[in-house]
Design an enzyme around this catalytic site. Structure first.
Site, mmCIF file in Angstrom:
data_model
loop_
_atom_site.group_PDB
_atom_site.id
_atom_site.type_symbol
_atom_site.label_atom_id
_atom_site.label_comp_id
_atom_site.label_asym_id
_atom_site.label_seq_id
_atom_site.Cartn_x
_atom_site.Cartn_y
_atom_site.Cartn_z
ATOM 1 N N GLU A 216 -19.950 24.303 -21.198
ATOM 2 C CA GLU A 216 -21.324 23.812 -21.156
ATOM 3 C C GLU A 216 -21.360 22.285 -20.994
ATOM 4 O OE1 GLU A 216 -23.499 25.575 -24.648
ATOM 5 O OE2 GLU A 216 -21.462 26.304 -25.043
ATOM 6 N N HIS B 130 -25.668 28.380 -20.252
ATOM 7 C CA HIS B 130 -24.891 28.967 -21.345
ATOM 8 C C HIS B 130 -24.293 30.333 -20.976
ATOM 9 C CE1 HIS B 130 -23.913 29.972 -25.530
ATOM 10 N NE2 HIS B 130 -24.311 28.761 -25.902
#
Length: 331
Positions: A280, A162
């Site tokens: 992501e 992330h």
């Protein structure tokens, strides 16, 4: 366990800093024609990450993104998860792998391996789990992130990474980045940002990034927190982010079927809204509850393995259709 950081360096002059707290990417310094750029948003001290609500640079899971209703079933047995975003479950819940100190397994000049363990029932997940992540900084300015999870019983696993990227360099405006996503479809979401189960074509919508497009944070269409259904194999780019000056590209690829793109609207504290962009790779959000979404359980017999790769490319201002970038900027 004390907070620690580790530095990986390659022959190309890249320097990646990683913390044992959440196995987080803290910084990625790269030389862009004599200019040092740190392209990952982060805090100035390790202790600042202890109260970080934005998952800066973390490995998130056991299951990344949202699980609707904070529950799933395995063989008709329902498991209730911690609800940490309204009635839903997000990024593994509170005090999960993103907010734990990982154990150092091995370190070399360009390779780092960290490990952490979750007890059976942690935030509702069945089965004790052991997570490994290996960061490998290659000499071609690519960063491979290899994840492995073993478990004592069938369970739901799907972690991701992330980091918030600003290819202009931390401290510079993130406005004007160019984004391309190799996806013909995206997953429709409800008001809580949980997929409905519908897979929709990007054609004719604001989700169409098949040609590169300049991001404008002032435009609602570029307020992204969406999952795209990638249409390329694992060894090809699923998404490309290009710096506003076009001198630096970031390519992302993985073995996952989806790519979540988040343009950082809800960043706060020392970080400006839309100050960084997340790419992501993941299973689609809420996949354990939606039969037509690609997903598989992790079992003692079949450990989870996944590679996510980020690669920097410099001085390559041309993309598949650069004319579309210029026309979009003129709009």
């Amino acid at each position: 366990m004390e907070l620690r950081s580790f530095v990986l360096c390659n022959d190309a002059g890249d320097e990646v800093c990683i913390s044992n707290y959440g196995a987080r990417l803290l910084q990625w310094h790269t030389d862009v024609f004599g200019q040092d750029r740190n392209i990952i948003l982060g805090y100035s001290t390790l202790s600042d990450y202890l109260d970080d609500p934005f998952y800066h640079g973390a490995i998130v899971g056991p299951y990344a993104n949202r699980i609707g209703g904070a529950a799933f079933s395995i063989d008709e047995q329902e498991f209730a998860l911690q609800a940490n975003e309204g009635s839903n479950h997000l990024h593994g819940g509170d005090k999960s792998i993103s907010h734990m100190c990982w154990e150092l397994v091995a370190q070399e000049a360009q390779v780092l391996t960290l490990k952490c363990e979750l007890a059976n029932g942690h935030n509702g997940y069945p089965g004790a789990m052991v997570f490994w992540v290996t960061y490998h900084l290659n000499n071609d300015s690519s960063l491979d992130i290899d994840m492995k999870v073993i478990t004592e019983q069938a369970t739901v696993v799907g972690p991701t990474t992330h980091p918030y990227f600003n290819l202009a360099g931390v401290g510079e405006s993130a406005s004007g980045h160019i984004l391309q996503i190799f996806a013909d479809n995206f997953t429709e979401v409800d008001d809580a940002n949980v997929p409905t189960g519908e897979i929709c074509p990007v054609d004719g919508t604001n989700m169409d990034f098949r040609q590169p497009r300049v991001l404008d944070p002032q435009q609602p269409k570029d307020n992204l927190d969406h999952n795209f259904v990638v249409c390329r194999p694992a060894d090809e780019s699923h998404g490309v982010l290009i710096s506003p000056d076009k001198q630096l590209q970031l390519h992302v690829s993985s073995g996952y079927p989806g790519l979540q793109v988040y343009t950082g609207k809800y960043l706060g504290g020392k970080f400006e809204s839309f100050g960084g962009i997340c790419l992501e790779p993941q299973f689609y959000p809420n996949s354990p509850n939606i039969d037509n979404f690609p997903f598989y359980l992790t079992t003692p017999e079949e450990p989870f393995r996944m590679r996510i790769s980020y690669k920097l490319v410099k001085n390559q201002t041309e993309v598949d259709n650069p004319a579309s970038v210029e026309s979009e900027k003129a709009d």
